[in-house]
Design an enzyme around this catalytic site. Sequence first.
Site, PDB file in Angstrom:
ATOM      1  N   LEU A 193       0.815  -1.210   0.000  1.00  0.00           N
ATOM      2  CA  LEU A 193       0.000   0.000   0.000  1.00  0.00           C
ATOM      3  C   LEU A 193       0.850   1.261   0.000  1.00  0.00           C
ATOM      4  O   LEU A 193       2.026   1.232   0.394  1.00  0.00           O
ATOM      5  CB  LEU A 193      -0.910   0.005   1.230  1.00  0.00           C
ATOM      6  CG  LEU A 193      -2.003  -1.068   1.293  1.00  0.00           C
ATOM      7  CD1 LEU A 193      -2.625  -1.087   2.688  1.00  0.00           C
ATOM      8  CD2 LEU A 193      -3.060  -0.823   0.227  1.00  0.00           C
ATOM      9  N   SER A 229       1.499  -1.676  -7.401  1.00  0.00           N
ATOM     10  CA  SER A 229       1.166  -2.854  -8.231  1.00  0.00           C
ATOM     11  C   SER A 229       0.128  -3.728  -7.519  1.00  0.00           C
ATOM     12  O   SER A 229       0.469  -4.792  -7.012  1.00  0.00           O
ATOM     13  CB  SER A 229       2.422  -3.652  -8.587  1.00  0.00           C
ATOM     14  OG  SER A 229       3.310  -3.802  -7.501  1.00  0.00           O
ATOM     15  N   SER A 262       3.358   2.228   2.969  1.00  0.00           N
ATOM     16  CA  SER A 262       3.749   1.004   3.680  1.00  0.00           C
ATOM     17  C   SER A 262       5.237   0.954   3.986  1.00  0.00           C
ATOM     18  O   SER A 262       5.677   0.220   4.880  1.00  0.00           O
ATOM     19  CB  SER A 262       3.351  -0.235   2.864  1.00  0.00           C
ATOM     20  OG  SER A 262       3.983  -0.232   1.592  1.00  0.00           O
TER      21      SER A 262
END
EC number: 2.7.1.25
Length: 202
Positions: free
Chosen positions: A36, A109, A39
């Site tokens: 995320l 991604s 992160s």
Amino acid sequence: MEENNNIYPIFDRMLTRQDKEELLKQRGVMIWFTGLSGSGKSTIAIALERELHKRGLLCRILDGDNIRTGINNNLGFSETDRVENIRRIAEVSKLFIDTGIITIAAFISPNNDIREMAARIVGPDDFLEIFVSTPLAECEKRDVKGLYAKARRGEIKNFTGISAPFEAPEHPALSLDTSVLSLEESVNRLLEIVLPRVSRHE
């Protein structure tokens, strides 16, 4: 005399990947960070690059800052453009890897299909998928750029983790939760799996 029918004879004279890896005394590999926003992907990628550099290993980091402002500056954030963004990143990464360079990518991604496409392009033997598994609540609490707050207010559409899904990798080479692990601990765990992959044994 046998006629050479190769219309691109230059490829017969190009140096091989092995030639370049022997020159650099290292092996090319793709280290693909997914997770995320917030992160810790880019933070870990930069710290890893520094540690590998200290060991005399040549790396290249690819992230949104140097990709979206350059080779992919004509792409938006539609589903089609997101896929094309990752496809181009993977193709460029393969060129670096074939030159013996350790290539570090840090991109959200967000689904398995898009990451599997990248792995196919790069080659599965050269692809290390690293899941930065920091929970959404922690990522949202960090929110340095204020993106989560904007997404919650509806100002950003299709924001991964809020209004668009994130699929966790099924079989990552390593998972790192930066709400639990320090930066040093995360990098040390990475080095344990990366160094054997990039070292050349003469």
